[in-house]
Write an enzyme that holds these catalytic residues in place. Structure first.
Site, PDB file in Angstrom:
ATOM      1  N   ASP A 134      -7.349 -11.076  -8.531  1.00 18.37           N
ATOM      2  CA  ASP A 134      -6.277 -11.191  -9.511  1.00 18.37           C
ATOM      3  C   ASP A 134      -6.567 -10.245 -10.671  1.00 18.37           C
ATOM      4  OD1 ASP A 134      -4.749 -12.294 -11.868  1.00 18.37           O
ATOM      5  OD2 ASP A 134      -4.154 -13.779 -10.365  1.00 18.37           O
TER       6      ASP A 134
ATOM      7  N   GLY B 181       0.759  -1.239   0.000  1.00 15.88           N
ATOM      8  CA  GLY B 181       0.000   0.000   0.000  1.00 15.88           C
ATOM      9  C   GLY B 181       0.790   1.290   0.000  1.00 15.88           C
TER      10      GLY B 181
ATOM     11  N   ASP C  71      -5.220  -6.113  -5.494  1.00 14.85           N
ATOM     12  CA  ASP C  71      -4.142  -7.045  -5.214  1.00 14.85           C
ATOM     13  C   ASP C  71      -4.761  -8.368  -4.799  1.00 14.85           C
ATOM     14  OD1 ASP C  71      -0.907  -6.508  -4.624  1.00 14.85           O
ATOM     15  OD2 ASP C  71      -1.704  -8.316  -3.692  1.00 14.85           O
TER      16      ASP C  71
ATOM     17  N   LYS D 166       6.290  -0.763 -13.700  1.00 19.30           N
ATOM     18  CA  LYS D 166       7.591  -1.425 -13.656  1.00 19.30           C
ATOM     19  C   LYS D 166       7.699  -2.459 -14.770  1.00 19.30           C
ATOM     20  CE  LYS D 166       8.563  -3.710  -9.829  1.00 19.30           C
ATOM     21  NZ  LYS D 166       9.087  -3.774  -8.454  1.00 19.30           N
TER      22      LYS D 166
ATOM     23  N   ASP E 191       3.383  -1.325  -9.740  1.00 22.65           N
ATOM     24  CA  ASP E 191       4.713  -1.707  -9.267  1.00 22.65           C
ATOM     25  C   ASP E 191       4.803  -3.232  -9.183  1.00 22.65           C
ATOM     26  OD1 ASP E 191       7.317  -1.065  -8.417  1.00 22.65           O
ATOM     27  OD2 ASP E 191       6.772  -1.306  -6.313  1.00 22.65           O
TER      28      ASP E 191
ATOM     29  N   TRP F 184       2.431   2.853  -2.391  1.00 21.70           N
ATOM     30  CA  TRP F 184       2.150   3.729  -3.537  1.00 21.70           C
ATOM     31  C   TRP F 184       0.813   4.438  -3.345  1.00 21.70           C
ATOM     32  CZ3 TRP F 184       3.936   2.574  -9.168  1.00 21.70           C
ATOM     33  CH2 TRP F 184       5.332   2.489  -9.197  1.00 21.70           C
TER      34      TRP F 184
END
Length: 202
Positions: A94, A57, A77, A156, A116, A59
């Site tokens: 998911d 958490g 998540d 990312k 991320d 971010w």
């Protein structure tokens, strides 16, 4: 998604880990987003933000400080957050199975989609790169489905064979696409962050 073992002595000694703990953030990764925001101006007051792979958490915590009281935050998540974050709705599920409508809820679109996410690493470089590329590609697909025109996408991506191809895919849909490796990233990491700004719209 893969998480660092916070009981590992090397992690406990890590400067950014200690700084995050002192400042009340849930992970050292917050400083990567902070640096990207300082360099690329990702957030504005009132923005609607989607965080893919949001646990633990940090971010979302940072984004909350930037979007202010009028902002709206949504995270997804496979793991629930240990504690809530103001003005944040968290979907436990998911990313491959959760409908876009569930992510949007009452919203029509997001202004920023961020990720991320990293794969559960195997230590086999090409396998980890491939898994990272698949995660990034799906994050991009979700961004294209949920961003408002002019919105931003930051995610990312491990450097691998499809890196250039994925950047080209981003350039088709955004006015500017840059890559960066924040100073808080570990030196041995092959991660890069793709910052795509100015969504051209669906």
């Amino acid at each position: 998604m893969a998480k660092r073992n916070m009981g590992d002595p090397a992690v406990r000694r890590d400067h950014f880990h200690q700084k995050a703990k002192k400042e009340g953030f849930r992970a050292r990764a917050v400083y990567k987003l902070q640096e990207l925001d300082q360099d690329f101006s990702l957030f504005r007051a009132g923005d609607r933000v989607l965080d893919l792979g949001c646990a633990p958490g940090s971010w979302l915590q940072y984004a909350a400080t930037r979007v202010g009281e009028r902002g709206v935050l949504v995270g997804i998540d496979r793991l629930p957050l240990a504690a809530g974050i103001a003005r944040t709705r968290v979907v436990v599920g998911d990313i491959y199975d959760t409908p876009v409508a569930q992510l949007l809820g009452d919203l029509t679109a997001f202004d920023v989609v961020m990720s991320d996410m990293a794969p559960d690493t195997t230590g086999i470089r090409h396998a980890d790169q491939s898994r990272s590329e698949a995660l990034f590609e799906h994050a991009l697909e979700l961004a294209l489905q949920t961003l408002s025109p002019g919105g931003h996408f930051v995610a990312k991506l491990f450097q691998g064979p499809a890196f250039a191809q994925l950047l080209t895919a981003c350039r088709k849909h955004f006015t500017t696409v840059k890559t960066a490796k924040p100073s808080s990233s570990r030196a041995i990491s092959i991660e890069q962050y793709v910052v795509a700004k100015g969504f051209k719209g669906r």
